[in-house]
Design an enzyme around this catalytic site. Structure first.
Site, short mmCIF file in Angstrom:
data_model
loop_
_atom_site.label_atom_id
_atom_site.label_comp_id
_atom_site.label_asym_id
_atom_site.label_seq_id
_atom_site.Cartn_x
_atom_site.Cartn_y
_atom_site.Cartn_z
N ASP A 64 0.86 -1.18 0.00
CA ASP A 64 0.00 0.00 0.00
C ASP A 64 0.90 1.24 0.00
OD1 ASP A 64 -2.20 -1.69 0.46
OD2 ASP A 64 -1.89 -1.60 2.63
N ASP A 70 -0.15 8.05 7.73
CA ASP A 70 0.15 6.66 8.14
C ASP A 70 1.41 6.64 8.99
OD1 ASP A 70 -1.77 4.99 6.78
OD2 ASP A 70 -0.71 5.35 4.90
N GLU A 93 1.26 -2.86 10.87
CA GLU A 93 1.06 -3.06 9.44
C GLU A 93 2.00 -2.16 8.64
OE1 GLU A 93 -3.10 -2.73 7.86
OE2 GLU A 93 -1.93 -1.89 6.22
N GLU A 94 2.42 -1.06 9.25
CA GLU A 94 3.29 -0.12 8.55
C GLU A 94 4.77 -0.43 8.70
OE1 GLU A 94 2.13 1.90 6.43
OE2 GLU A 94 0.04 1.67 7.00
N ASP A 113 -2.78 -1.73 13.45
CA ASP A 113 -2.98 -1.13 12.14
C ASP A 113 -3.19 0.34 12.49
OD1 ASP A 113 -3.60 -0.23 9.70
OD2 ASP A 113 -5.12 -1.73 9.23
N LEU A 115 -3.44 3.31 11.02
CA LEU A 115 -4.49 4.13 10.42
C LEU A 115 -5.14 3.35 9.28
CD1 LEU A 115 -5.70 6.84 11.08
CD2 LEU A 115 -4.43 7.80 9.18
N ASP A 116 -6.09 2.51 9.66
CA ASP A 116 -6.73 1.67 8.66
C ASP A 116 -7.66 2.51 7.78
OD1 ASP A 116 -7.30 -1.24 7.92
OD2 ASP A 116 -9.26 -0.30 8.00
N GLU A 263 -5.74 -6.94 11.34
CA GLU A 263 -7.14 -6.54 11.11
C GLU A 263 -8.13 -7.64 11.49
OE1 GLU A 263 -6.12 -5.71 7.03
OE2 GLU A 263 -6.59 -3.60 7.25
P1 AHG Z 1 -5.82 0.65 3.70
O1 AHG Z 1 -5.50 0.65 5.17
O2 AHG Z 1 -4.66 0.21 2.89
O3 AHG Z 1 -6.45 1.90 3.22
O4 AHG Z 1 -6.85 -0.58 3.45
C1 AHG Z 1 -8.14 -0.41 3.80
C2 AHG Z 1 -8.70 -1.77 3.99
C3 AHG Z 1 -9.88 -1.79 4.92
O5 AHG Z 1 -9.99 -0.70 5.75
C4 AHG Z 1 -11.06 -1.90 4.01
O6 AHG Z 1 -12.05 -2.70 4.58
C5 AHG Z 1 -10.51 -2.50 2.76
O7 AHG Z 1 -9.13 -2.25 2.75
C6 AHG Z 1 -11.12 -1.94 1.54
O8 AHG Z 1 -10.60 -2.58 0.44
P2 AHG Z 1 -11.19 -2.37 -1.03
O9 AHG Z 1 -10.84 -0.98 -1.41
O10 AHG Z 1 -10.49 -3.39 -1.86
O11 AHG Z 1 -12.66 -2.61 -0.94
#
Ligand code: AHG
Length: 314
Positions: A64, A70, A93-94, A113, A115-116, A263
């Protein structure tokens, strides 16, 4: 009867008193997590005023893009936990590697995680921090069932701290006037059934047959679709309103998208403690022995009725 709201600090101190042998270390750890959450919340609130949405040009282990926020959230949490004296190791995660605390080391291992859903912050959409706590006697690749506690901090229209240490799930809302998390959602239980589904429908053509069948079923039942794309937001709604959240394996994501240790395990633990069900394929995610720190797995979780129906199609 007292009308004074119960603060998170008072609540965890009260919980600690139930265990006469408790050292207070766990209490302090939770309080430090909440403190880090308040710091992160105040930065997120500044939105486009700061320089937090910029890309750092780096990619994390999960490939990512890492944005400044983040990195900032990760640093705040790791530094706060390291300084707390309660932590043996922190994995995030980072971060590619586990951070082993060498000075003032404590009893706990924390998975974060930080900042999800961080890509959503540029659009002022809800994001969250997810945490999962183990005792240091657990291996770094322990099964989720060994979690001592898990929870999330939700940065939405209000800031919430939701956690379980086994038993109840309790939710606290940040009162901005006094800077304290106050008990607002005691003993959360997830409704046995709901009428909302959350899945990325953009992946529909890649779904397997059981997922396609299940989605046809919820549409026939006129479920509502809600998908924020920030796990904490989608889970918080599922916890309170019921329904189902799915990130299954598909041909584009053969192992699912979400990370087991950062997660899926903490959220599965919360959902199960609240009376819901979590599945990884046919199995309980909490029973999986992780094969690597950043392992991804498919997940389906939420109200008992919907998740059991999904299971019956597998
Ligand atoms: P990130 O922390 O890399 O932004 O990922 C977000 C995660 C999670 O929060 C969410 O449920 C899912 O990825 C969304 O994924 P899609 O965009 O593939 O639906």
């Amino acid at each position: 009867m007292s009308h004074k709201p119960v603060s998170l600090t008072e609540f965890v101190l009260d919980e600690q008193r139930k265990y006469p042998k408790a050292s207070g270390d766990f209490t302090l750890l939770l309080i430090q997590l909440a403190a880090a959450g308040k710091t992160i919340a105040s930065h997120i609130r500044r939105g486009g005023l700061g320089d937090m949405f910029g890309k750092t040009g780096k990619k994390n282990t999960s490939n990512d893009e890492v944005i400044a926020l983040d990195e900032y959230s990760n640093d705040v949490l790791v530094e706060t936990l390291t300084a707390s004296g309660q932590v043996h190791a922190v994995a995030s995660e980072e971060m590619d590697e586990i951070h082993h605390v060498t000075k003032h080391t404590g009893e706990y291992i924390v998975f974060l995680d930080p900042l999800d859903g961080s890509s959503n912050t540029a659009y002022s959409i809800t994001v969250g921090t997810i945490f999962s706590i183990y005792h240091k006697k657990s291996s770094m690749l322990a099964r989720g069932i060994e979690q001592v506690a898990a929870g999330y901090i939700l940065y939405g229209t209000s800031v919430m701290f939701v956690y379980t240490s086994g038993g109840e799930v309790n939710g606290f809302t940040l009162d901005p006037a006094i800077g304290e998390f106050l008990l607002s959602h005691p003993s959360i239980t997830i409704p046995k059934t709901g009428s909302i589904y959350a899945i990325n429908e953009g992946n529909a053509l890649q779904w397997d047959t059981p997922t396609q069948e299940f989605m046809a079923y919820v549409k026939k039942q006129s479920f509502s679709a809600r998908y924020v794309g920030s796990l904490v937001a989608d889970i918080h709604r599922t916890l309170l309103k019921g329904g189902i959240f799915l990130y299954p394996a598909d041909t584009k994501h053969p192992h699912g998208k979400l990370r087991l240790l950062f997660e899926v395990n903490p959220i599965a633990f919360l959902i199960q403690q609240a009376g819901g069900v979590a599945l990884c394929g046919m199995d309980d995610p909490l029973a999986i022995v992780p094969s690597s720190l950043h392992q991804r797995v498919p997940v389906v979780l939420g109200s008992k009725e919907e998740v059991e129906y999904y299971r019956s199609l597998l």
